[in-house]
Enzyme design. Structure first.
Site, short mmCIF file in Angstrom:
data_model
loop_
_atom_site.label_atom_id
_atom_site.label_comp_id
_atom_site.label_asym_id
_atom_site.label_seq_id
_atom_site.Cartn_x
_atom_site.Cartn_y
_atom_site.Cartn_z
CG PHE A 36 -1.59 -5.33 2.23
CD1 PHE A 36 -1.79 -5.30 0.85
CD2 PHE A 36 -2.76 -5.77 2.80
CE1 PHE A 36 -2.83 -5.58 0.03
CE2 PHE A 36 -4.05 -5.89 2.12
CZ PHE A 36 -3.96 -5.87 0.71
CB ALA A 158 -7.63 1.02 5.88
CE LYS A 159 -4.28 -2.50 -1.44
NZ LYS A 159 -4.86 -1.99 -2.66
CB VAL A 160 -7.66 -3.70 6.91
CG1 VAL A 160 -7.57 -4.50 8.06
CG2 VAL A 160 -7.78 -2.28 7.22
#
Ligand SMILES: *Cc1c(COP(=O)(O)O)cnc(C)c1O
Length: 305
Positions: A36, A158-160
């Site tokens: 996101f 990463a925006k995981v």
């Protein structure tokens, strides 16, 4: 509570807010593999609205997806345009924007051969994440008992979705203990970052932020480094310990949601005078001018609606 608006962009079309639903067997809901972004749009001094650093956010969304081997079924241009259109269609002048790319239903289990990739973009009005009071006077922070993700356990660049379990544990612990935000240390014990913010400290005129290692390399972090460099202050990307933070003259968090939030106390130790310091206030002033189109030098960071 989220302030509902009319429509959400979902898989290529605008649908009513209340109908933007997913199946209970949505894969990401079970296992957390999804990515996101958090983006902000500000109303500028001239009355127009602009999204701050849209290109960098869209690029990071694609980078996050690449790290997770998720293929976003749209181009960067399509995602950028859909973001702007989501704001226009809802008549939003200022908003927080949340694109999310996730794996839909259809298969279960850890291994899925072909991801059923779903993409949505929602936007709504959202004020200061750590409060207006926090922006003005600073917040109280607690060093967390939870360690920030190790670089080889969870992907820190990463925006995981699933990575935020760690952030939620830390933030909840801090709030329940009476603080405003958590500060996580990395697995070696050095300061890493907040639950969703990067950190900067100032001592003897030297500004430091944590190196890229365990942190999510924030776009606000980059904006602050650029702004300070243009003021003749080079930010050192260097590891520091919690006690170096305790004796800093100034400290502040940066993030799209948190913007520039001064830190006035860490683990019950006052930072500097306990009031936002000169460099923190300067950064806040320049940052808020930049996002609102008040600084020509940073005009290329804005995408007008
Ligand atoms: C999003 C995020 C930040 C801040 O990034 P920005 O690009 O400045 O919004 C910092 N840390 C974490 C863990 C984040 O998820």
């Amino acid at each position: 509570m989220i302030n509902k608006v009319d429509k959400i962009w979902m898989d290529g079309e605008f649908i009513p807010w209340d109908e933007a639903n997913v199946h209970v067997l949505t894969h990401t809901l079970h296992y957390g593999l999804g990515v996101f972004e958090g983006i902000r749009c500000y109303q500028c001094e001239d009355g127009r609205s602009a999204v701050f650093r849209l290109k960098e956010h869209v690029d990071r969304l694609f980078d996050s997806a690449h790290i997770c081997q998720i293929k976003i079924p749209y181009s960067r241009e399509e995602i950028s345009e859909a973001t702007l259109e989501t704001l226009r269609i809802n008549g939003l002048k200022e908003a927080y924007i949340r694109p999310v790319v996730f794996i839909g239903d259809g298969e279960m289990g850890i291994y899925v051969k072909d991801y059923n990739v779903k993409t949505s973009i929602a936007a709504w009005a959202w004020g200061a994440y750590l409060g207006d009071e926090g922006i003005s006077n600073g917040i109280r922070v607690k060093v967390s008992s939870f360690t920030r993700q190790h670089v080889n356990i969870s992907m820190t660049k990463a925006k995981v979705c699933g990575s935020y379990v760690n952030s939620m544990m830390a933030k909840r612990e801090a709030i329940l203990a009476g603080y405003d935000e958590a500060l996580l240390l990395d697995n070696e014990g050095y300061v890493s970052e907040g639950s969703g913010e990067n950190i900067f400290i100032v001592k003897d005129g030297i500004v430091k932020t944590t190196p890229k290692g365990s942190v999510l390399t924030g776009i606000t972090r980059d904006s602050v480094m650029t702004i300070l460099a243009n003021e003749g202050i080079t930010v050192k990307e260097e590891s520091f310990t919690r006690d170096e933070l305790y004796i800093a003259e100034e400290a502040f968090f940066t993030g799209t949601a948190a913007e520039i939030t001064p830190i006035r106390e860490v683990d019950n130790r006052t930072i500097g005078t306990g009031k936002p310091g000169a460099i923190t206030k300067k950064v806040q002033e320049l940052y808020f001018q930049a996002v609102k189109g008040g600084r020509e030098k940073y005009g290329h960071w804005l995408s007008y609606l």
